[in-house]
Design a protein around this motif. Structure first.
Motif, PDB file in Angstrom:
ATOM      1  N   UNK A 143       0.846  -1.198   0.000  1.00 10.17           N
ATOM      2  CA  UNK A 143       0.000   0.000   0.000  1.00 10.17           C
ATOM      3  C   UNK A 143       0.878   1.244   0.000  1.00 10.17           C
ATOM      4  N   UNK A 144       0.549   2.216  -0.852  1.00  5.78           N
ATOM      5  CA  UNK A 144       1.383   3.417  -0.930  1.00  5.78           C
ATOM      6  C   UNK A 144       0.627   4.656  -1.400  1.00  5.78           C
ATOM      7  N   UNK A 145      -0.668   4.510  -1.723  1.00  2.00           N
ATOM      8  CA  UNK A 145      -1.446   5.639  -2.206  1.00  2.00           C
ATOM      9  C   UNK A 145      -2.317   6.208  -1.087  1.00  2.00           C
ATOM     10  N   UNK A 146      -2.508   7.526  -1.110  1.00  2.00           N
ATOM     11  CA  UNK A 146      -3.395   8.157  -0.147  1.00  2.00           C
ATOM     12  C   UNK A 146      -4.778   7.497  -0.218  1.00  2.00           C
ATOM     13  N   UNK A 147      -5.309   7.123   0.925  1.00  2.00           N
ATOM     14  CA  UNK A 147      -6.590   6.421   0.976  1.00  2.00           C
ATOM     15  C   UNK A 147      -6.443   4.924   1.142  1.00  2.00           C
ATOM     16  N   UNK A 148      -5.239   4.381   0.893  1.00  2.00           N
ATOM     17  CA  UNK A 148      -5.012   2.955   1.118  1.00  2.00           C
ATOM     18  C   UNK A 148      -5.080   2.668   2.615  1.00  2.00           C
ATOM     19  N   UNK A 149      -5.810   1.631   2.983  1.00  2.00           N
ATOM     20  CA  UNK A 149      -5.941   1.255   4.387  1.00  2.00           C
ATOM     21  C   UNK A 149      -5.616  -0.213   4.594  1.00  2.00           C
ATOM     22  N   UNK A 150      -5.045  -0.527   5.744  1.00  2.00           N
ATOM     23  CA  UNK A 150      -4.663  -1.900   6.070  1.00  2.00           C
ATOM     24  C   UNK A 150      -5.062  -2.206   7.505  1.00  2.00           C
ATOM     25  N   UNK A 151      -5.769  -3.317   7.707  1.00  2.00           N
ATOM     26  CA  UNK A 151      -6.053  -3.824   9.037  1.00  2.00           C
ATOM     27  C   UNK A 151      -5.197  -5.064   9.262  1.00  2.00           C
ATOM     28  N   UNK A 152      -4.473  -5.084  10.372  1.00  2.00           N
ATOM     29  CA  UNK A 152      -3.627  -6.233  10.719  1.00  2.00           C
ATOM     30  C   UNK A 152      -4.128  -6.835  12.019  1.00  2.00           C
ATOM     31  N   UNK A 153      -4.472  -8.114  11.986  1.00  2.00           N
ATOM     32  CA  UNK A 153      -4.952  -8.808  13.174  1.00  2.00           C
ATOM     33  C   UNK A 153      -3.892  -9.808  13.612  1.00  2.00           C
ATOM     34  N   UNK A 154      -3.148  -9.424  14.634  1.00  2.00           N
ATOM     35  CA  UNK A 154      -2.147 -10.299  15.215  1.00  2.00           C
ATOM     36  C   UNK A 154      -2.476 -10.506  16.680  1.00  2.00           C
ATOM     37  N   UNK A 155      -1.478 -10.358  17.547  1.00  2.00           N
ATOM     38  CA  UNK A 155      -1.752 -10.416  18.980  1.00  2.00           C
ATOM     39  C   UNK A 155      -2.771  -9.348  19.356  1.00  2.00           C
ATOM     40  N   UNK A 156      -2.606  -8.173  18.749  1.00  2.00           N
ATOM     41  CA  UNK A 156      -3.615  -7.115  18.861  1.00  2.00           C
ATOM     42  C   UNK A 156      -4.042  -6.722  17.452  1.00  2.00           C
ATOM     43  N   UNK A 157      -4.968  -5.776  17.359  1.00  2.00           N
ATOM     44  CA  UNK A 157      -5.499  -5.361  16.069  1.00  2.00           C
ATOM     45  C   UNK A 157      -5.093  -3.919  15.767  1.00  2.00           C
ATOM     46  N   UNK A 158      -4.594  -3.663  14.557  1.00  2.00           N
ATOM     47  CA  UNK A 158      -4.266  -2.304  14.148  1.00  2.00           C
ATOM     48  C   UNK A 158      -5.009  -1.948  12.866  1.00  2.00           C
ATOM     49  N   UNK A 159      -5.304  -0.676  12.724  1.00  2.00           N
ATOM     50  CA  UNK A 159      -5.906  -0.145  11.510  1.00  2.00           C
ATOM     51  C   UNK A 159      -5.149   1.116  11.126  1.00  2.00           C
ATOM     52  N   UNK A 160      -4.636   1.165   9.892  1.00  2.00           N
ATOM     53  CA  UNK A 160      -3.873   2.325   9.449  1.00  2.00           C
ATOM     54  C   UNK A 160      -4.298   2.707   8.032  1.00  2.00           C
TER      55      UNK A 160
END
Length: 360
Positions: free
Chosen positions: A234-251
């Motif tokens: 991901x590298x464009x403005x508006x691209x979003x990534x949710x990562x679910x590992x030990x905890x959850x992140x949204x960026x």
């Protein structure tokens, strides 16, 4: 001429992974090790080092070591450590989700930190730094990735992604003056670089230990959450990534910085843009507290993801949430507990994902 190789090492809560690739992103080797294989205390810096060294050795065994030109390390965001002048830890680390229980100290931070600062909150890096200063009289207080990279090159500097929750101002590009008003000795803070900036070469003894050229550069790293975003491409403005590992992140990549401490939202400076988002305390750790890996595999085959479980959970292993609401007292909601284990797994699994859906 041989193609130069670049090694990235990711240290998460449960293990370490390493990957080697060329300038075109072609993978030449990769390795992963579980932290539990090196000790049961995930706060022990010796365990961090052992699992990181194992991952590095694992990937080096698959490539021509003479082609390695740079190594970069990411660590868990907000995990910190006090060290002496030689880099030796003075205590075990305080993890990203370890909360400060000193209300007076948190009040001091709240009174002096600007509203948009990521240093607010019971688990902030600044709170950890103040605790270490009070209890151990350290030479420096560094972040997890800082210490691991410093072991390789002898320079214990940081990057502005890891430094964010400690109070670093990524917009101004410096440690802000208000931090001294909290009582923190500013000399304890590491020098901060942009991620990817060359910091120093391998120490000769380290180069010999890993059979690597002494010319290998150690470059400033980032946080595990930022690294997971970059890994998707991901590298464009508006691209979003949710990562679910030990905890959850949204960026989400933005062209402007966004800070909302009440919601646990902050922005890292990366790719010349801003990575806005937050990290929740819900995630895989909650599932691991109630199900074995084998159970999860078996029960997953019984779950229909299109059907509502009918269970309204907010799964946490203990009180306290960081995002989408910053509330150190937020209680877990883990009842009722149905007899059907598949339905129970469905309820707790779907809610872990729902934390990101709330924000999106």
């Amino acid at each position: 001429m041989a193609e130069p190789l670049y090694i990235g090492i990711d240290l998460g809560t449960s293990g370490a992974r390493a990957i080697a690739m060329d300038g075109d992103g072609i993978v030449a080797g990769e390795a992963a090790f579980v932290m539990a294989g090196f000790g049961s205390n995930h706060r022990d810096p010796a365990v961090w080092k052992q699992v990181t060294d194992a991952a590095l050795m694992g990937v080096l065994a698959q490539i021509d070591r003479e082609n390695v030109v740079a190594i970069c390390i990411d660590g868990t965001s907000g995990t910190m450590l006090p060290i002496d002048a030689s880099g030796t830890p003075l205590a075990q680390g305080r993890m990203y989700n370890d909360a400060c229980e000193d209300a007076a100290l948190l009040d001091i931070i709240a009174r002096h930190a600007p509203q948009e600062s990521a240093a607010h909150g019971a688990s902030s890096g600044l709170a950890k730094a103040l605790i270490f200063q009070r209890d151990y009289a350290p030479y420096k207080v560094v972040h997890q990735a800082d210490w691991l990279a410093g072991n390789l090159c002898g320079i214990y500097s940081s990057d502005d992604n890891n430094a964010l929750k400690t109070g670093y101002d990524p917009v101004a590009g410096r440690w802000p003056d208000w931090m001294a008003n909290t009582g923190l000795d500013m000399a304890l803070l590491p020098v901060v670089h942009q991620p990817g900036t060359p910091v120093g070469r391998l120490q000769p003894a380290i180069a010999a230990e890993f059979d690597l050229p002494e010319a290998v550069q150690i470059v400033a790293g980032t946080t595990d959450g930022c690294a997971s975003f970059l890994a998707t491409g991901a590298e464009q403005v508006g691209d979003g990534v949710t990562a679910l590992g030990t905890t959850l992140t949204l960026k989400i990549l933005s062209d402007v910085p966004v800070f909302d401490p009440a919601s646990g939202v902050y922005s890292h400076h990366i790719l010349g843009k801003w990575l806005a988002g937050g990290a929740s305390n819900t995630g895989g750790k909650v599932l691991a507290a109630y199900f074995t890996n084998e159970e999860l595999v078996e029960l997953s085959n019984c779950i229909d993801p299109t059907q509502d479980s009918g269970l309204d959970y907010y799964p946490l292993t203990k009180p306290g949430e960081r995002f989408p609401v910053a509330d150190p007292d937020r209680p877990p909601v883990m009842i009722p507990v149905p007899d059907d284990r598949a339905r129970l797994a469905a309820g707790r699994t779907t809610l872990s994902g729902a934390a990101s859906a709330i924000v999106i």
